[in-house]
Structures are given as structure tokens and as C-alpha cells.
Design a protein around this motif. Sequence first.
Motif: not given
Length: 250
Positions: A56, A59, A73, A136, A139-140, A143, A145-146, A149, A245
Motif C-alpha cells: 500500500a 502504491v 498496479a 489492483l 482499488m487504486i 482509493d 487500496y490501503w 491490500l 480482490l
Amino acid sequence: MNNRDQKLIEFADLPAAIGLLTRLPVPMSQTRAVARGAAAAWAYPLAGALIGIILAAAVSVFTWIGLPIGMVAALVIGVNIIITGAMHEDGLADSADGLWGGWDRARRLEIMKDSHIGTYGVLALALSLLIRWLGLSAMIALDIYWAGLMAIAVLSRGGMVILMAAMKNARDAGLSKSVGRPTAATAWAAVAIAALIAAVLGQFAMIVVAPFVVLACGLIARAKIGGQTGDILGATQQITEITLLLVILT
């Protein structure tokens, strides 16, 4: 000393777990780590949490630099492979080749032990990388992803401990056999830690889905080779990661 005669939790278990599941330079006593063996498996989700934090953070750094989401990603997946030594990807490829490329138990185990990679393994890796890259990237963009992941990393490694405890080793050698089988208490400790971290992160759907994925992987392994191996554990981590995911994005 038998695993059942050992303490449930020791501080040295965390660096031992990190040293086993990653290539990160962690100072630890090799003698103590070997002596603890599977008793240290309760810390696998914590090792996963560290992996999730690193990914994370990567990222965040790559995004701050200004790289496009798709590139971020791809680079983060590369970071993941580097810090884990592609251990789980190797397990996925070997399991795909062996479980679907052999006609009986002996042949499947032989194929899984072979260092060469076949068609099933290549396709499994290609699909894994593609789905993880797409997931991924999404997710990015959202926002998330923290939390995503970290929860995925802890739950997918907690599932490995369940298989280690619940299933016998399919062969008399290999990484899984050398580590040993954790006790039920160790497995439940790993599950509790993984579920607690995921709950704190708000990923309750993942907590519900993850056990079913692990169960499915275990049933397939039992039907095909009569137990689990290090490759099966790695494949389970990968399949759980991919499934979670999809869960976080639905």
C-alpha cells in the motif's frame, strides 16, 4: 520438543514467519525458528499485514510520483513478487500443472515437484497476474487500496494455516513437511488475528468469503493428492487473494 508442548505464542515467531514468507532481511535465530516450526504459524497473518503495508505504501509513493494507475498496479505487483520471492506464484503454477496434468496421485505429486512449468502453470500464472493487475488498478482508482491490500494479505495467509492444521502432508518431504503441522490452537490464533485485522479495516465480506475459498482449495487437494503440500498452500494463498480482490470490488 513436540509442537503441542510448546508455548502458543512467542515473540520470536513473528520474525520467523516474516523470514519464511518473505525475502525481507529480518534478524532472527535460525535455531529457534526451526525449533518452533509450525508453532510460529499463528504469526503468518502478521507477516501478511507487513506485506500489505509495504504494498500500500508503494502504491502511495508511485501515485504521488504521478505514474498512471495501470503502471502503478504493475509495479506494485512486481514489488509483491520481489518481497515474497514469488513463493506463492510458484505454488500456484506447480499446483495447476500437477493437479490437472497428472492422472493419478503419484504422477500429480511428481509433476508438482518438477521444476519445469507446463501449460496449466503458465495459464494459471497469466490469469492470476491479469486479474490481480485489473483488481489492483480498480482499488487504486477507488482509493480503497490501503484497507484492501492489508485485509487480503492477512486473510490469504491465515487460510494457509488452516490447511496446514486440518490436512495431512501429501508427501514425506518438502517445505510444508519440514515446517510441520500447527496445532488447532495455533490455527485458531491465526484465524482470529486475520479476522480481527480485516474487521478493523471494515472488510467483513472478505471475512465471510475467505473460509469458503480455503475449504474449496482443501477439498480439491484432498481429492487429487490426498493432502496438502507447500505448493498447495501457495496456490491457496493466490486463489484467496484473487477471490478477495473480486469481493472488495463488488
